[in-house]
Design a protein around this motif. Structure first.
Motif, PDB file in Angstrom:
ATOM      1  N   LEU A   3     -12.782   7.282   1.944  1.00  0.00           N
ATOM      2  CA  LEU A   3     -12.169   8.104   0.904  1.00  0.00           C
ATOM      3  C   LEU A   3     -12.775   9.499   0.873  1.00  0.00           C
ATOM      4  O   LEU A   3     -13.969   9.674   1.115  1.00  0.00           O
ATOM      5  N   ARG A  58       1.169   4.065  -2.928  1.00  0.00           N
ATOM      6  CA  ARG A  58       0.807   5.444  -2.607  1.00  0.00           C
ATOM      7  C   ARG A  58       1.910   6.408  -3.034  1.00  0.00           C
ATOM      8  O   ARG A  58       1.639   7.493  -3.558  1.00  0.00           O
ATOM      9  N   ARG A  67       0.823  -1.209   0.000  1.00  0.00           N
ATOM     10  CA  ARG A  67       0.000   0.000   0.000  1.00  0.00           C
ATOM     11  C   ARG A  67       0.855   1.255   0.000  1.00  0.00           C
ATOM     12  O   ARG A  67       0.622   2.190  -0.786  1.00  0.00           O
ATOM     13  N   ASP A 120      -5.857  12.694  -6.497  1.00  0.00           N
ATOM     14  CA  ASP A 120      -7.018  11.824  -6.433  1.00  0.00           C
ATOM     15  C   ASP A 120      -7.472  11.686  -4.981  1.00  0.00           C
ATOM     16  O   ASP A 120      -6.819  12.151  -4.053  1.00  0.00           O
ATOM     17  N   ASN A 163       1.624   9.466  -5.604  1.00  0.00           N
ATOM     18  CA  ASN A 163       2.025  10.819  -5.219  1.00  0.00           C
ATOM     19  C   ASN A 163       2.895  11.452  -6.300  1.00  0.00           C
ATOM     20  O   ASN A 163       2.748  12.631  -6.626  1.00  0.00           O
ATOM     21  N   CYS A 219      -5.257  13.225   6.129  1.00  0.00           N
ATOM     22  CA  CYS A 219      -5.501  14.508   5.459  1.00  0.00           C
ATOM     23  C   CYS A 219      -5.155  15.678   6.378  1.00  0.00           C
ATOM     24  O   CYS A 219      -5.375  15.618   7.598  1.00  0.00           O
ATOM     25  N   ARG A 229      -2.721  15.954   1.409  1.00  0.00           N
ATOM     26  CA  ARG A 229      -1.770  15.247   2.253  1.00  0.00           C
ATOM     27  C   ARG A 229      -0.980  16.198   3.138  1.00  0.00           C
ATOM     28  O   ARG A 229      -0.712  17.333   2.777  1.00  0.00           O
ATOM     29  N   SER A 262      -8.168  10.144  -1.340  1.00  0.00           N
ATOM     30  CA  SER A 262      -7.407   9.283  -0.442  1.00  0.00           C
ATOM     31  C   SER A 262      -8.111   9.232   0.905  1.00  0.00           C
ATOM     32  O   SER A 262      -9.166   9.829   1.095  1.00  0.00           O
ATOM     33  N   ASP A 302       0.643  12.265  -9.258  1.00  0.00           N
ATOM     34  CA  ASP A 302      -0.181  13.431  -8.969  1.00  0.00           C
ATOM     35  C   ASP A 302       0.628  14.721  -9.102  1.00  0.00           C
ATOM     36  O   ASP A 302       0.156  15.711  -9.655  1.00  0.00           O
TER      37      ASP A 302
END
Length: 211
Positions: free
Chosen positions: A185, A128, A124, A142, A132, A149, A191, A144, A135
């Motif tokens: 989600l 991720r 995972r 997207d 990242n 957060c 982030r 998450s 993105d």
């Protein structure tokens, strides 16, 4: 580079489980994607516009997908508690049953689960990091998990409770968030690396439970 290419090619092969021609169990791949997202999204993200953004579709296409899922009794529309002018798309019990029994990714899910908890965590985290980088390169973000957060803040337990329980607040929506909702989600996710991750506590608990 050859190792990276091999890994990407394996990811592409795995993606065949959820990108396919025609339909499986009555739904096309993008309809499955929509139902899967809405089944995992928090209440702020179960909207037609958030759905369109997540699946990379126009509002018109997303609206048609919603209508298809509604016609099969997999979705219902409800007024939003945060904004009465908006609607929230809720997956029905029948929709959840369909996901549990027939979702095309279930075979991949079972295979990954068979790796064990620690290996799942490593996989995972690696995926991720890949996302990242993508993105950042494409200037996008997207959905998450809420728990990682920057908008999530922990609140002090309310006085008078028998025992301390964690309570959270979304600073973006100015709304309370339950512990269970931090696992869902969110399309408004941003982030942060500046505070301890709630996720790390979950991961330690998962590993300990396997011991």
């Amino acid at each position: 580079m050859p190792l990276a290419r091999e890994a990407v090619e394996l990811l592409v092969q795995a993606a065949r489980a959820w990108y396919f021609e025609g339909n499986q169990h009555g739904l096309r791949d993008r309809e499955w994607m929509a139902l899967r997202f809405l089944g995992r999204a928090n209440r702020f993200s179960r909207t037609p516009s958030a759905l369109a953004g997540f699946i990379g579709a126009t509002r018109a296409t997303a609206s048609q997908i919603v209508k298809t899922l509604e016609s099969k009794s997999f979705l219902v529309r409800k007024p939003s508690q945060e904004d009465k002018r908006s609607v929230v798309l809720d997956v029905t019990a029948q929709g959840e049953k369909c996901l549990n029994q027939h979702d095309p990714i279930n075979h991949v899910l079972n295979a990954v689960n068979a790796l064990g908890t620690e290996e799942c965590i490593r996989l995972r985290d690696s995926l991720r990091e890949v996302l990242n980088h993508l993105d950042a390169a494409h200037q996008r973000l997207d959905a998450s998990i809420c728990r990682d957060c920057m908008f999530l803040a922990e609140r002090n337990p309310a006085p008078g409770k028998g025992r301390a329980t964690a309570e959270f607040m979304c600073r973006l929506y100015r709304a309370p968030v339950s512990l269970e909702e931090t696992e869902l989600l969110c399309t408004s996710f941003e982030r942060t690396r500046d505070r301890p991750k709630i996720e790390e506590h979950f991961d330690r608990a998962r590993v300990a439970s396997q011991g």
